[in-house]
Design an enzyme around this catalytic site. Structure first.
Site, mmCIF file in Angstrom:
data_model
loop_
_atom_site.group_PDB
_atom_site.id
_atom_site.type_symbol
_atom_site.label_atom_id
_atom_site.label_comp_id
_atom_site.label_asym_id
_atom_site.label_seq_id
_atom_site.Cartn_x
_atom_site.Cartn_y
_atom_site.Cartn_z
ATOM 1 N N ASP A 199 0.400 -1.333 -0.201
ATOM 2 C CA ASP A 199 -0.232 0.130 0.037
ATOM 3 C C ASP A 199 0.900 1.317 0.014
ATOM 4 O O ASP A 199 1.882 1.289 0.780
ATOM 5 C CB ASP A 199 -1.274 -0.108 1.120
ATOM 6 C CG ASP A 199 -1.746 1.408 1.219
ATOM 7 O OD1 ASP A 199 -2.726 1.142 -0.468
ATOM 8 O OD2 ASP A 199 -1.740 2.183 2.501
ATOM 9 N N THR B 21 -2.780 5.595 -4.042
ATOM 10 C CA THR B 21 -1.590 6.955 -3.086
ATOM 11 C C THR B 21 -0.592 6.378 -4.112
ATOM 12 O O THR B 21 0.039 7.783 -4.171
ATOM 13 C CB THR B 21 -1.761 6.852 -1.917
ATOM 14 O OG1 THR B 21 -1.654 4.849 -1.783
ATOM 15 C CG2 THR B 21 -2.031 7.192 -1.118
ATOM 16 N N THR B 22 -0.485 5.152 -5.152
ATOM 17 C CA THR B 22 0.458 4.797 -5.119
ATOM 18 C C THR B 22 0.568 5.326 -7.124
ATOM 19 O O THR B 22 1.762 6.192 -7.187
ATOM 20 C CB THR B 22 0.665 3.451 -5.646
ATOM 21 O OG1 THR B 22 0.402 2.890 -4.191
ATOM 22 C CG2 THR B 22 1.722 3.268 -6.449
ATOM 23 N N ASP C 210 -9.389 -1.029 3.018
ATOM 24 C CA ASP C 210 -9.420 0.175 1.285
ATOM 25 C C ASP C 210 -10.181 -0.251 0.876
ATOM 26 O O ASP C 210 -10.426 0.231 -0.115
ATOM 27 C CB ASP C 210 -8.148 -0.145 0.781
ATOM 28 C CG ASP C 210 -6.373 0.905 1.258
ATOM 29 O OD1 ASP C 210 -6.785 1.285 2.257
ATOM 30 O OD2 ASP C 210 -5.915 0.863 0.524
#
Lengths: 536, 544
Positions: free
Chosen positions: A58, A91-92, A396
């Site tokens: 994550d 986010t990545t 998530d």
């Protein structure tokens, strides 16, 4: 240099040096996170200061734990964290998208372009992409009965990027069912009503959904039952222990009898409260073999526990406040704050209450409830790092389901949107733009491709081949994504790969903003005490 | 100009390892080191390790769970293996060594595959396929007729427990097994799945030898009785959790005294009060008082007067166990107990064994749910090691209560698994094939290690095992005493199915986790300077 005159200790980077530093930092961060993206991404191992292990894929967790020092990297990381706060995923993608924007800009700037012009192009492209996204999204009707299949597909897409396939598929059902369980018409979804509890036990695939509640403590009295069926549940917030008076009081007595009297008097008020509960229990459990369970937010002291145990009542003390809310939702009834107004109506109901002991830890399961509006995801795993990994993923997953229900639409995944948006920018938008800002639009369009590119790279495919085959399909008017197994184009709709609309929107909104800010930096000044010299 | 790359972005002292060579291979190496340590302890002829932990406590043991626990492994990858072993220890209580050694072997073989050019993700998918197949084969290998067992039949229990205990205390398994089996069967509840490990206690008393060990149906407390009465037969017991003393108020109390006379009277009323309480207890028929807290001088005096024996058990858990032994209900305060709340013991007496004063409470009748294994031995470390063997035995009993299926021991299962897995691998197409073959080969380390540790020629043994299994004898195992291959039905070496299943699953889980990691980001070590400076220098590979 003027700053040097003012403060001889200050470090200054100007013009190109400053720009290169920021670009390098963005690229560096992109390099780290790149291998995380997508279902084929690899795991990072984080070792904490005390030697504790964390395994994660994550991006958000990684950024939080890495303790980044570089100022530019911190700015990017903050954007990613904001992305997580708002949408819980992506986010990545945010980090690599920003990195790619910087990379594309670097080329143009090296060729002598002014950053300001690029930024203007970004702005135009951003607005056009957002517009395109609104046309591109697939609307989903979320009536009283949401389409479970769509929700599952979204959850699966998210979870597969965090965990390995088998486990992800199993969690998909759990996550979707739990969100549907707590969903109430006309009200926002409060994900806190899904309790996430973990037990270090068995294997990760033993993770399950409990329709009811799992509390991480047990009764504190050895004689209380370990298992009870058909239970009335009293949820209360009443102190059942002796509390010292606020004022500094003392007793004066002159013989032992008087003292005994004092001892009883001290306890009387507590005992009375306990007695009221016992009376209620006798009332509802008379003539049947129902059981009675008290779950108290405040304490219950040993003498009270003893009294309750003798009546066959299971009592749990010091429950979490959040669990009190959940209990009422799960079992029905209402939380009582005083024992004076106890009625059978305020009691909840559970078909089964039992205690599970695992080494030193005790867990209490409240199961078989009627019409639950709260539930528990019970995560199991052989060790802490597995549990932590699943926990992050479940969080998530829940967010993605919630987003879908609230957005009422989804976006085709597997890189399909990115490729389509790029084609749209290059073929339609670019032509409408005057002057050099065109290059900004072009850079933006190319930067979008980073998502399918990275997906392909992580799957061990040839990036160029993949991009070419994808774009040519799009030119033919087909909306396709990338099949990570063989590198061929697929229809994401058929494969069931969907992303959240809000995630993509946030991504396109925040990425260019931060990239523009960074590009417009022309001087970096470090001054002040305790400057950390770069470790060259 | 700042250095390029991730290193520049991290806090000082952080380390970042990535890529196949730097992260994966290093991790595998660390795990290999760890498994070489534990491997020599596998099996009945395994060697003991002498471990001195950070508190300078000495351990002499071949129990892998203890060894890895005391080693305080720092390397993150090796730690994953340790965690797997711990999970195994918590879940089953035995087979920790198999978990670590097997995971180490899997990783070692994975390294060969990586050097051959396979990508870790392909190895992982192969290993995952293999473990699914292994579980399938393992279920076929279950000895028929072992699905049901009488958990109260000593013979059946001993036959299942022997291998587990023998691997810890070879040569003494007969004595130990019968002790443990007796103790477990005594306390086994009506529904065997509810068997609680906590109900079999171990009391270690220095002196004597293993032959002096015995079972006590009840509890052995390492303390003396409080008063002068040291012995009581067929006595009713009253348990008071809060202590036997005058009662006190929560709020601070002050005695109001105006004259000397009142002072005298006050003392008298106190006395009278305590006497009244003790008398009430005595009248209820109780002859033994067990207190969870302090015992007041005055209360003790009256207890003596009413010929009541007084015991003090300050541990809350110990007190609960005592309640279970005697079938008593603990009262919070000193008061007249109702007849139902009184417990009963056949005898309770203070004895001196090997210079230690112990109180033994026996209860031969039903309702007793505690039994104690009294272990005797010449040194503390021998006793500790015996205790671990007993623990393993008890845990095995628990496991067999839940799942009584057994598989052949003495490496027979491993060879059979290896053989069938190889056949499965040959039928497989694609790159997974190599990984599955290697997985199968990993099983060979069990017979190899068993033979090595016993000083036998490992290659010969493995070869003859394969021949035997090839010709259809699935139960052929090693007989370590004769150094030949024998059918395990004759040697009676059986392992529990559950132990083996969990050990193999945890091991492949751990191995795959290690393989999945391709980047490590290490924070600076927290805390002050390390005790061992040399250790800090070689922070990369701290296994010692």
């Amino acid at each position: 240099m003027s700053v040097r005159v003012l403060n001889p200790n200050a470090e200054v980077l100007n013009k190109t040096a400053a720009l290169h530093m920021t670009i390098n930092a963005a690229k560096g961060l992109q390099d780290v996170l790149k291998s995380n993206l997508g279902p084929k991404g690899t795991i990072k191992m984080l070792v904490g200061g005390s030697g504790d292990i964390k395994l994660t894929k994550d991006g958000n967790t990684l950024l939080k734990e890495m303790q980044i020092q570089n100022p530019t990297a911190i700015m990017i990381a903050r954007t990613a964290v904001a992305q997580d706060d708002i949408s819980g995923d992506g986010t990545t993608s945010t980090v690599i998208f920003i990195g790619e924007l910087m990379k594309q800009s670097e080329r143009c700037i090296d060729e002598g372009m002014h950053p300001r012009v690029l930024v203007d192009g970004f702005e135009i492209a951003k607005r056009a992409t957002l517009q395109f996204l609104d046309n591109f999204k697939t609307p989903v009707v979320m009536g009283d009965e949401p389409d479970k299949e769509i929700l599952k597909m979204v959850a699966r897409t998210t979870l597969r990027t965090k965990l390995y396939e088998g486990l992800a598929d199993q969690l998909t059902d759990i996550v979707v069912n739990s969100v549907l369980c707590i969903r109430k018409p006309e009200e926002g979804i409060d994900l806190f009503m899904v309790e996430i509890m973990h037990m270090r036990h068995k294997f990760d695939v033993d993770t399950r959904l409990v329709e009811g509640l799992v509390l991480d403590h047990g009764s504190r009295h050895p004689d209380m039952k370990r298992r009870a069926e058909n239970c009335h549940i009293l949820t209360c917030n009443v102190s059942l222990e002796y509390e010292k008076s606020e004022i500094n009081a003392g007793f004066f007595y002159s013989n032992a009898e008087q003292r005994e009297a004092m001892v009883t008097a001290e306890r009387r008020s507590v005992d009375e409260r306990v007695q009221k509960i016992i009376d209620l229990k006798k009332k509802v459990c008379a003539g049947n073999d129902n059981n009675f369970v008290i779950i108290n937010q405040k304490g219950i002291d040993p003498p009270s526990l003893d009294l309750l145990a003798r009546e066959g009542i299971i009592a749990l003390r010091r429950a979490k406040r959040r669990n009190m809310e959940r209990l009422v939702l799960a079992c029905g009834g209402e939380a009582v704050n005083s024992v004076d107004d106890l009625t059978p109506e305020s009691l909840g109901w559970a078909g089964l209450v039992y205690e599970h002991v695992l080494g030193e830890e005790k867990y209490t399961f409240v199961e078989q409830v009627k019409n639950p509006n709260s539930c528990t995801i019970l995560i199991k795993g052989p060790n802490d790092h597995t549990i932590a990994q699943i926990k992050d993923a479940v969080r998530d997953g829940l967010r993605s389901v919630k987003n879908t229900i609230e957005d009422e639409c989804v976006v085709l995944g597997a890189g399909a949107f990115e490729v389509a948006a790029r084609q749209h920018l290059l073929n339609e938008v670019k032509k409408t733009v005057q002057g050099r800002a065109q290059l900004g639009v072009e850079a933006f369009a190319n930067a979008l491709l980073v998502v399918p590119k990275t997906l392909a790279e992580n799957a061990g495919l040839d990036t160029q081949d993949v991009i070419i085959s994808l774009t040519s399909e799009h030119d033919n008017g087909n909306v396709v994504g990338l099949n990570l197994q063989d590198g061929e184009p697929i229809d994401p709709q058929l494969a069931g790969i969907f992303d959240n609309y809000s995630v993509k929107r946030q991504l396109i909104n925040s990425g260019p903003v931060i990239a523009s800010q960074l590009l417009l930096v022309d001087e970096v000044i470090r001054a002040g005490r305790n400057m950390r010299k770069p470790t060259a | 100009m700042q250095p390029y790359g991730i290193q520049s972005m991290l806090k000082e002292g952080y380390r970042h390892l990535s890529g196949l060579d730097e992260a994966v291979i290093k991790n595998i190496e660390a795990c290999k080191e760890l498994s070489t340590i534990t491997r020599t302890s596998l099996g009945p002829n395994g060697m003991n390790k002498m471990v001195i932990n950070h508190l300078d406590k000495l351990f002499v043991t071949n129990d892998a769970a203890t060894i890895v626990n005391e080693l305080e492994i720092q390397h993150p990858a090796a730690k994953i293996l340790v965690l797997a072993a711990k999970a195994q220890q918590e879940e089953i209580g035995d087979g920790a060594n198999l978990t670590i050694s097997f995971a180490g072997e899997l990783l070692q073989n994975a390294e060969e595959l990586i050097r051959m050019g396979l990508h870790p993700s392909e190895i992982i998918s192969g290993y995952n396929k293999a473990i699914v197949k292994v579980v399938e084969i393992l279920e076929q290998l279950v000895e028929s007729g072992s699905e049901t067992m009488d958990v109260r039949s000593k013979d059946e229990v001993v036959s299942r427990m022997r291998a587990a205990v023998a691997s810890k205390q070879f040569g003494q398994e007969e004595i130990l097994c019968s002790l443990v089996a007796d103790a477990c069967i005594q306390v086994c509840p009506k529904n065997p799945t509810n068997f609680n490990v906590d109900n079999v206690r171990v009391a270690k008393l220095l002196g004597g030898g293993l032959h002096n060990s015995c079972i006590v149906r009840g509890m052995v407390l390492k303390s003396d009785a409080v008063g002068s009465i040291k012995r009581m037969e067929k006595a009713k017991v009253a348990v008071f959790a809060g202590g036997v003393d005058t009662t006190a108020t929560e709020t601070k109390g002050t005695v109001l005294i105006h004259s000397a006379e009142q002072l005298e009277n006050y003392a008298k009323t106190e006395e009278a009060k305590v006497e009244e309480l003790i008398k009430a207890v005595a009248e209820s028929g109780a002859k033994v008082i067990v207190s969870g807290g302090s015992v007041g001088e005055m209360a003790l005096h009256f207890c003596e007067r009413y010929k009541i024996m007084v015991l003090k058990i300050s541990s809350k858990f110990e007190l609960r166990r005592f309640c279970r032994t005697a079938g008593a209900v603990a009262h919070l305060k000193l008061s007249r107990p109702s007849p139902d709340d009184l417990g009963y013991v056949d005898s309770i007496s203070v004895e001196e064994i090997g210079g230690v004063t112990v109180t033994i409470a026996r209860n031969e009748q039903g309702g007793n749910s505690i039994s104690t294994v009294v272990l005797r031995g010449s040194t503390d470390s021998i006793l500790d090691d015996l205790e671990r063997a007993v623990d393993d035995g008890v845990n095995t009993y628990k496991a067999m209560c839940r799942d009584s299926r057994i598989v052949p021991g003495a490496a027979a299962t491993e060879i059979e698994l290896a053989q069938r897995l190889k056949e499965y691998a040959n039928a497989e197409t694609g790159l997974d094939k190599y990984a599955i073959t290697k997985y199968a080969e990993s099983f060979e380390f069990v017979p190899k290690t068993l033979a090595d540790n016993a000083g036998l020629n490992a290659m010969e043994i493995i070869a003859s095992l394969y021949t035997g299994h090839g010709s259809g004898n699935t139960k052929l195992g090693i007989d370590l005493e004769e150094g030949a291959c024998k059918d395990v039905s004759d040697t009676k070496v059986w392992d529990l199915f559950a132990t083996k299943l969990f050990a193999l699953k945890y091991a492949s889980d751990a191995a795959c986790t290690v393989l999945r990691v391709d980047q490590i980001i290490m924070a600076k070590q927290a805390g002050g300077p390390r005790r061992d400076a040399a250790q800090a220098a070689g922070a990369g590979a701290e296994e010692d």
